[in-house]
Design a protein around this motif. Structure first.
Motif, PDB file in Angstrom:
ATOM      1  N   GLU A  20      19.878  18.188 -11.550  1.00  0.00           N
ATOM      2  CA  GLU A  20      19.024  18.843 -12.682  1.00  0.00           C
ATOM      3  C   GLU A  20      20.356  19.799 -13.163  1.00  0.00           C
ATOM      4  O   GLU A  20      20.972  20.560 -12.648  1.00  0.00           O
ATOM      5  N   LYS A  21      20.366  19.742 -14.550  1.00  0.00           N
ATOM      6  CA  LYS A  21      21.481  20.561 -15.091  1.00  0.00           C
ATOM      7  C   LYS A  21      20.589  21.298 -16.195  1.00  0.00           C
ATOM      8  O   LYS A  21      19.187  21.282 -16.235  1.00  0.00           O
ATOM      9  N   ASP A  22      21.262  22.159 -16.970  1.00  0.00           N
ATOM     10  CA  ASP A  22      20.465  23.258 -17.640  1.00  0.00           C
ATOM     11  C   ASP A  22      19.544  22.362 -18.927  1.00  0.00           C
ATOM     12  O   ASP A  22      18.465  22.766 -19.123  1.00  0.00           O
ATOM     13  N   GLU A  23      20.240  21.307 -19.300  1.00  0.00           N
ATOM     14  CA  GLU A  23      19.425  20.679 -20.594  1.00  0.00           C
ATOM     15  C   GLU A  23      19.137  19.285 -20.214  1.00  0.00           C
ATOM     16  O   GLU A  23      18.458  18.617 -20.933  1.00  0.00           O
ATOM     17  N   PHE A  24      19.590  18.699 -18.980  1.00  0.00           N
ATOM     18  CA  PHE A  24      19.574  17.247 -18.721  1.00  0.00           C
ATOM     19  C   PHE A  24      19.257  17.193 -17.141  1.00  0.00           C
ATOM     20  O   PHE A  24      19.199  17.993 -16.449  1.00  0.00           O
ATOM     21  N   LYS A  36      15.944  17.149 -21.361  1.00  0.00           N
ATOM     22  CA  LYS A  36      14.697  17.785 -20.990  1.00  0.00           C
ATOM     23  C   LYS A  36      14.041  18.067 -22.109  1.00  0.00           C
ATOM     24  O   LYS A  36      14.567  18.333 -23.253  1.00  0.00           O
ATOM     25  N   GLY A  37      12.607  18.275 -22.405  1.00  0.00           N
ATOM     26  CA  GLY A  37      11.876  18.361 -23.495  1.00  0.00           C
ATOM     27  C   GLY A  37      11.314  17.287 -24.227  1.00  0.00           C
ATOM     28  O   GLY A  37      10.987  17.351 -25.251  1.00  0.00           O
ATOM     29  N   ILE A  38      12.005  16.150 -23.812  1.00  0.00           N
ATOM     30  CA  ILE A  38      11.557  14.789 -24.595  1.00  0.00           C
ATOM     31  C   ILE A  38      10.573  14.049 -23.742  1.00  0.00           C
ATOM     32  O   ILE A  38      10.561  13.909 -22.582  1.00  0.00           O
ATOM     33  N   ILE A  39       9.682  13.333 -24.706  1.00  0.00           N
ATOM     34  CA  ILE A  39       8.568  12.514 -23.904  1.00  0.00           C
ATOM     35  C   ILE A  39       9.260  10.890 -24.023  1.00  0.00           C
ATOM     36  O   ILE A  39       9.618  10.650 -25.047  1.00  0.00           O
ATOM     37  N   TYR A  40       9.438  10.321 -22.705  1.00  0.00           N
ATOM     38  CA  TYR A  40      10.108   8.969 -22.623  1.00  0.00           C
ATOM     39  C   TYR A  40       9.011   8.019 -22.760  1.00  0.00           C
ATOM     40  O   TYR A  40       8.243   8.032 -21.523  1.00  0.00           O
ATOM     41  N   PRO A  41       8.845   6.985 -23.432  1.00  0.00           N
ATOM     42  CA  PRO A  41       7.976   5.989 -23.317  1.00  0.00           C
ATOM     43  C   PRO A  41       8.399   4.678 -22.587  1.00  0.00           C
ATOM     44  O   PRO A  41       9.857   4.596 -22.625  1.00  0.00           O
ATOM     45  N   TYR A  47       6.290   9.442 -20.397  1.00  0.00           N
ATOM     46  CA  TYR A  47       6.426  10.542 -19.211  1.00  0.00           C
ATOM     47  C   TYR A  47       7.322  11.561 -19.906  1.00  0.00           C
ATOM     48  O   TYR A  47       8.085  11.768 -20.579  1.00  0.00           O
ATOM     49  N   GLU A  48       6.996  12.614 -18.758  1.00  0.00           N
ATOM     50  CA  GLU A  48       7.933  13.897 -19.140  1.00  0.00           C
ATOM     51  C   GLU A  48       9.144  13.640 -18.328  1.00  0.00           C
ATOM     52  O   GLU A  48       9.302  12.531 -17.659  1.00  0.00           O
TER      53      GLU A  48
END
Length: 370
Positions: A20-24, A36-41, A47-48
């Motif tokens: 886990e990094k700051d944004e990824f 982070k912060g994206i919904i993945y289909p 999925y979060e």
């Protein structure tokens, strides 16, 4: 494979398979990043990010264990027979089954291997503790030089002392001066190329003529240096040689990842995310499992995890595996009602909502899986 990802990961990160990094989140197995912060289909399910990373691990790599055990001896320190034994132990095979499958000695031979591996584990713990304690006291340990753009393995790790000696030898007038020669060993070439790359500005595009002018100030055969800078990944260029810039080549996969990221961002904006509490209910015995999520559209991912045998609730996982998914239902118990203009502490709101349902349903002991 990115060896630096493995060596720089903590034990817990290696166990779960991602960093886990700051944004990824970054998959240790393949190096793929998930913003982070994206919904993945995936297969009709949203999925979060962190849950999607776990889905990615299971679908692409099997598990963190399967990936790590597949690494060669330079990473694991395991012999081929030890790796094969651990794979079968991981599958839950008995000593007799392992003995029959590998065709080695007897069950007592397998038990002896188990003992040796357990001993290796104990020794590894002590060794790690020793090295950690040493790290705080050893002021003379060599620092490693990070070589930009290099894809070489650990045989080419370079200490600051080595770097200084090579630079002093081949740049007698200083690193801004002329290069004495370029006929040297591989490791020395990396040091020289790394130093020469510093003469170029990051994120700037250079014409070939500009590259030639900069390199000719360092060495007569500037074309040779230019070719090596590209071949070793210190510089990239257009196929026709019209433009050059610092950094490794942007692969098609990376370009696709950027495009996909933009696509997912747009999709996330269009999808209304609803937070709330849900239950997974065993329709045969009435047992339930209660949990919360900031995105109820992702709860179908619970079924995926259960089908893969990797759900975090072991009691629920066991009965799901034994009884089959046809005897379970997933239901939403309550959703978070957001008021326009009112900013909620979603984490705290979900925590309190879950506690309320746990108190009401009491899914503990014989009544549930929590």
């Amino acid at each position: 494979m990115n060896s630096e990802l493995i060596w720089n990961s903590t034990l817990s990160e290696l166990e779960r398979g991602y960093i886990e990094k700051d944004e990824f989140y970054v998959c240790i197995c393949c190096g793929k990043s998930f913003e982070k912060g994206i919904i993945y289909p995936e297969d009709g399910v949203l999925y979060e990010t962190e849950k999607y990373v776990r889905v990615h691990l299971e679908k692409k790599h099997g598990s963190a264990f399967e990936y790590l055990i597949s690494l060669d001896k330079s990473f694991t320190g395991l012999s081929e027979i030890q790796s094969n034994l651990l794979k079968l132990f991981y599958q839950g095979k008995s000593d007799k089954e392992v003995q029959q499958e590998l065709g080695i000695g007897s069950t007592s031979t397998v038990r002896n291997h188990r003992f040796v591996l357990k001993e290796k584990e104990r020794q590894a713990k002590v060794f790690l503790a020793i090295m950690e304690l040493l790290r705080t006291r050893d002021k003379h340990a060599p620092a490693m030089l990070k070589v930009q753009g290099s894809s070489k393995d650990d045989r080419y790790r370079i200490t600051e002392t080595e770097k200084e000696k090579v630079l002093a030898k081949y740049f007698p007038a200083g690193t801004n001066g002329q290069l004495k020669s370029f006929g040297m060993r591989e490791k020395q070439k990396l040091i020289i190329l790394n130093e020469l790359s510093k003469r170029f500005e990051p994120e700037r595009i250079y014409a070939e003529k500009e590259v030639n002018e900069i390199l000719s100030a360092a060495f007569e055969d500037f074309a040779l240096l230019r070719r090596y800078l590209v071949e070793y990944g210190f510089m990239n260029r257009q196929p026709d040689g019209s433009e050059y810039w610092l950094g490794g080549p942007a692969t098609e996969q990376e370009e696709n990842r950027v495009d996909r990221k933009q696509e997912l961002k747009l999709m996330a904006k269009e999808v209304k995310i609803q937070a709330g509490v849900y239950q997974i209910k065993n329709t045969k015995n009435g047992k339930i499992y209660v949990d919360s999520t900031p995105n109820l559209k992702s709860i179908n991912g619970q079924e995926f995890s259960l089908e893969m045998g990797s759900h975090m609730c072991k009691k629920l996982q066991q009965e799901w595996s034994e009884m089959g998914k046809e005897n379970f239902v997933i239901e939403v118990l309550e959703t978070v009602k957001e008021k326009e203009g009112v900013r909620l502490d979603m984490k705290d709101t979900l925590k309190k909502m879950k506690e309320k349902w746990l108190e009401e349903l009491q899914p503990f002991g014989d009544r549930g899986y929590n």
